[in-house]
Design a protein around this motif. Sequence first.
Motif, short mmCIF file in Angstrom:
data_model
loop_
_atom_site.label_atom_id
_atom_site.label_comp_id
_atom_site.label_asym_id
_atom_site.label_seq_id
_atom_site.Cartn_x
_atom_site.Cartn_y
_atom_site.Cartn_z
N GLU A 64 0.87 -1.18 0.00
CA GLU A 64 0.00 0.00 0.00
C GLU A 64 0.91 1.23 0.00
OE1 GLU A 64 -4.14 1.31 2.10
OE2 GLU A 64 -2.60 0.45 3.38
N THR A 65 1.28 1.65 -1.19
CA THR A 65 2.27 2.70 -1.38
C THR A 65 1.88 4.01 -0.70
OG1 THR A 65 2.93 1.69 -3.45
CG2 THR A 65 3.54 3.98 -3.15
N GLY A 66 0.63 4.39 -0.80
CA GLY A 66 0.18 5.65 -0.22
C GLY A 66 0.24 5.70 1.29
N ASN A 67 0.20 4.53 1.93
CA ASN A 67 0.27 4.47 3.40
C ASN A 67 1.59 3.89 3.90
OD1 ASN A 67 -2.16 5.69 4.07
ND2 ASN A 67 -3.30 3.80 3.86
N HIS A 68 2.54 3.67 3.00
CA HIS A 68 3.90 3.25 3.37
C HIS A 68 3.92 1.97 4.19
CE1 HIS A 68 5.03 7.22 1.95
NE2 HIS A 68 4.11 7.72 2.76
N ARG A 69 3.13 0.96 3.76
CA ARG A 69 3.08 -0.30 4.50
C ARG A 69 2.70 -1.45 3.58
NH1 ARG A 69 -2.39 0.98 7.97
NH2 ARG A 69 -3.77 1.12 6.19
N VAL A 70 2.84 -2.65 4.12
CA VAL A 70 2.42 -3.86 3.42
C VAL A 70 1.31 -4.51 4.26
CG1 VAL A 70 3.12 -6.14 2.60
CG2 VAL A 70 4.68 -4.21 2.38
N LEU A 71 0.21 -4.85 3.60
CA LEU A 71 -0.92 -5.48 4.27
C LEU A 71 -1.01 -6.94 3.87
CD1 LEU A 71 -3.70 -2.80 3.61
CD2 LEU A 71 -2.20 -3.00 5.60
N PHE A 72 -1.48 -7.77 4.79
CA PHE A 72 -1.77 -9.17 4.50
C PHE A 72 -3.28 -9.33 4.70
CE2 PHE A 72 2.63 -8.97 5.58
CZ PHE A 72 3.22 -9.80 4.65
N ILE A 73 -3.97 -9.67 3.63
CA ILE A 73 -5.43 -9.68 3.60
C ILE A 73 -5.92 -11.10 3.35
CG2 ILE A 73 -7.43 -8.82 2.31
CD1 ILE A 73 -5.79 -6.28 1.77
N GLY A 86 3.11 3.20 8.81
CA GLY A 86 2.27 4.10 8.05
C GLY A 86 2.96 5.43 7.79
N ASP A 87 4.09 5.66 8.46
CA ASP A 87 4.89 6.86 8.23
C ASP A 87 6.07 6.49 7.33
OD1 ASP A 87 3.37 8.52 9.94
OD2 ASP A 87 4.39 7.65 11.67
N PRO A 88 6.40 7.36 6.37
CA PRO A 88 7.52 7.04 5.48
C PRO A 88 8.84 7.01 6.23
CG PRO A 88 6.82 9.30 5.14
CD PRO A 88 5.84 8.67 6.08
N GLY A 89 9.71 6.09 5.83
CA GLY A 89 11.02 5.98 6.45
C GLY A 89 11.67 4.68 6.06
N PHE A 90 12.83 4.44 6.60
CA PHE A 90 13.59 3.22 6.34
C PHE A 90 14.09 2.70 7.68
CE2 PHE A 90 13.98 5.94 2.61
CZ PHE A 90 13.51 5.08 1.62
N ARG A 91 13.33 1.74 8.26
CA ARG A 91 13.72 1.22 9.56
C ARG A 91 13.41 -0.27 9.62
NH1 ARG A 91 10.35 2.97 14.46
NH2 ARG A 91 10.58 4.96 13.44
N ASP A 92 14.43 -1.07 9.92
CA ASP A 92 14.24 -2.49 10.18
C ASP A 92 13.73 -2.65 11.61
OD1 ASP A 92 15.25 -3.11 7.68
OD2 ASP A 92 17.28 -3.43 8.41
N GLY A 93 13.16 -3.80 11.89
CA GLY A 93 12.73 -4.07 13.25
C GLY A 93 11.44 -4.85 13.29
N THR A 97 6.89 -1.61 14.09
CA THR A 97 7.71 -0.40 14.12
C THR A 97 8.60 -0.24 12.89
OG1 THR A 97 9.46 -1.48 15.39
CG2 THR A 97 7.74 -0.31 16.64
N ALA A 98 8.59 -1.23 12.01
CA ALA A 98 9.37 -1.12 10.77
C ALA A 98 8.80 0.00 9.91
CB ALA A 98 9.32 -2.44 10.01
N GLN A 99 9.62 0.56 9.05
CA GLN A 99 9.16 1.63 8.18
C GLN A 99 9.57 1.38 6.73
OE1 GLN A 99 10.78 5.04 10.44
NE2 GLN A 99 8.70 5.84 10.27
N PHE A 100 8.67 1.73 5.83
CA PHE A 100 8.90 1.70 4.39
C PHE A 100 8.66 3.09 3.85
CE2 PHE A 100 7.12 -2.58 5.23
CZ PHE A 100 8.16 -3.35 4.75
#
Length: 108
Positions: A64-73, A86-93, A97-100
């Motif tokens: 979900e590019t607009g919300n900066h996340r990956v969903l499993f449906i 849901g916030d843009p960024g680059f964080r592993d974890g 708390t991970a960010q895309f």
Amino acid sequence: MAPAQFLAPTALAVADSGDLYVTEAGGSLFRIESFSQTMALIRSGLSHPAGVAVLDSGLVAISETGNHRVLFINQNGLTIERIGTGDPGFRDGPLATAQFSRPHQLAK
């Protein structure tokens, strides 16, 4: 079956069953069943879905590019899991708390 028409399709994936999953820029996920050749809306209201993959478990992963996340449906359109705050960024974890930043294509 009448030809399926999509508005700006962004990604597609084929399940082991042969069913086809298609995301549209307008925020929808559709499934075209291979056996019955029918099309069903699985989920709407997504924010710029850009990638889709069908997992062995039957869950559908959507970037979900607009919300900066990956969903499993699941097959009923319910969100089972989210990766990303849901916030843009680059964080592993941890998943919560991970960010895309605008994730796109996915692969199984």
